[in-house]
Motif scaffolding. Sequence first.
Motif, PDB file in Angstrom:
ATOM      1  N   ARG A   1       6.127 -10.792   9.456  1.00  0.00           N
ATOM      2  CA  ARG A   1       6.112 -11.121   8.033  1.00  0.00           C
ATOM      3  C   ARG A   1       6.863 -12.428   7.777  1.00  0.00           C
ATOM      4  O   ARG A   1       6.424 -13.252   6.964  1.00  0.00           O
ATOM      5  CB  ARG A   1       6.727  -9.983   7.220  1.00  0.00           C
TER       6      ARG A   1
ATOM      7  N   ARG B   1       5.191 -15.644   6.080  1.00  0.00           N
ATOM      8  CA  ARG B   1       5.809 -16.215   4.887  1.00  0.00           C
ATOM      9  C   ARG B   1       6.096 -17.695   5.104  1.00  0.00           C
ATOM     10  O   ARG B   1       5.865 -18.533   4.219  1.00  0.00           O
ATOM     11  CB  ARG B   1       7.101 -15.458   4.564  1.00  0.00           C
TER      12      ARG B   1
ATOM     13  N   ASP C   1      -0.663 -15.063  -1.936  1.00  0.00           N
ATOM     14  CA  ASP C   1       0.357 -15.028  -0.884  1.00  0.00           C
ATOM     15  C   ASP C   1       0.859 -13.618  -0.602  1.00  0.00           C
ATOM     16  O   ASP C   1       0.932 -13.174   0.559  1.00  0.00           O
ATOM     17  CB  ASP C   1       1.532 -15.930  -1.258  1.00  0.00           C
ATOM     18  N   GLU C   2       1.252 -12.902  -1.644  1.00  0.00           N
ATOM     19  CA  GLU C   2       1.823 -11.569  -1.447  1.00  0.00           C
ATOM     20  C   GLU C   2       0.792 -10.592  -0.907  1.00  0.00           C
ATOM     21  O   GLU C   2       1.105  -9.749  -0.061  1.00  0.00           O
ATOM     22  CB  GLU C   2       2.431 -11.053  -2.760  1.00  0.00           C
ATOM     23  N   GLU C   3      -0.442 -10.694  -1.386  1.00  0.00           N
ATOM     24  CA  GLU C   3      -1.505  -9.833  -0.870  1.00  0.00           C
ATOM     25  C   GLU C   3      -1.742 -10.113   0.612  1.00  0.00           C
ATOM     26  O   GLU C   3      -1.931  -9.180   1.406  1.00  0.00           O
ATOM     27  CB  GLU C   3      -2.793 -10.062  -1.658  1.00  0.00           C
TER      28      GLU C   3
ATOM     29  N   LEU D   1       0.412 -11.284   2.808  1.00  0.00           N
ATOM     30  CA  LEU D   1       1.528 -10.729   3.570  1.00  0.00           C
ATOM     31  C   LEU D   1       1.393  -9.218   3.714  1.00  0.00           C
ATOM     32  O   LEU D   1       1.611  -8.657   4.796  1.00  0.00           O
ATOM     33  CB  LEU D   1       2.846 -11.074   2.880  1.00  0.00           C
ATOM     34  N   ASP D   2       1.033  -8.545   2.627  1.00  0.00           N
ATOM     35  CA  ASP D   2       0.936  -7.085   2.649  1.00  0.00           C
ATOM     36  C   ASP D   2      -0.201  -6.601   3.540  1.00  0.00           C
ATOM     37  O   ASP D   2      -0.050  -5.623   4.281  1.00  0.00           O
ATOM     38  CB  ASP D   2       0.759  -6.545   1.229  1.00  0.00           C
TER      39      ASP D   2
END
Length: 212
Positions: A92, A96, A181-183, A185-186
């Motif tokens: 992660r 990131r 971005d967050e999607e 990473l998840d």
Amino acid sequence: MDTGRVNQKRRTRAALVEAARALLDEGISPTVSQAAERAMVSRTTAYRYFPTQESLLLELAVNLDVDEIEALVQRPLADDESPVERTVEVMRALNRHVLDEEVKYRTSLRLYLDLWLAAVANGDEAPVVREGRRRRWLTTTLSNGLDDVPAKDRDRLIAALGLLAGAEAVTVLRDIAQLDDEEALDVAEWAARTLIDATVADGGGATRKHRT
């Protein structure tokens, strides 16, 4: 593929990068020729790996800005931390970092592709254009985990996890899957945990701690 020849190419490339980094530490913006001289590698060979000073400096930038991830990989595990959790954390952190420096990493990816194509065009059947640090990081973080999983299955897992981190993974998640971005990473973390769970299930008894 001749493994010995590939390993020698990796060592040569690593020597050039290390020499360039040493020159940079001395306050010198290294040219390919200077790095070749410091590494005791012929200029002709050096230019096969780094055809321009820009390509060498870009490789240095990609290597130098991951010191925090290197430190995370090497940091001793806490008492309540598993090797698997450290592996997911490293993946992660890398993704990131790539998202934060997306232009730089897309540029480096273009460079690696150009170098590979040029090497193949020149008759090289085993081009070496990457350090392969993801594999090293994953191997290190999982070295004391999944003890009940056969070595062959651990190696396959490490190879598969390498598909979920780095510039290539981020490019697919952003461009093909159209994730923010967050999607991104998840999804990468979810896929990593799914692969790990499947490997553990096949391995017969290895356990891991889930993040709460």
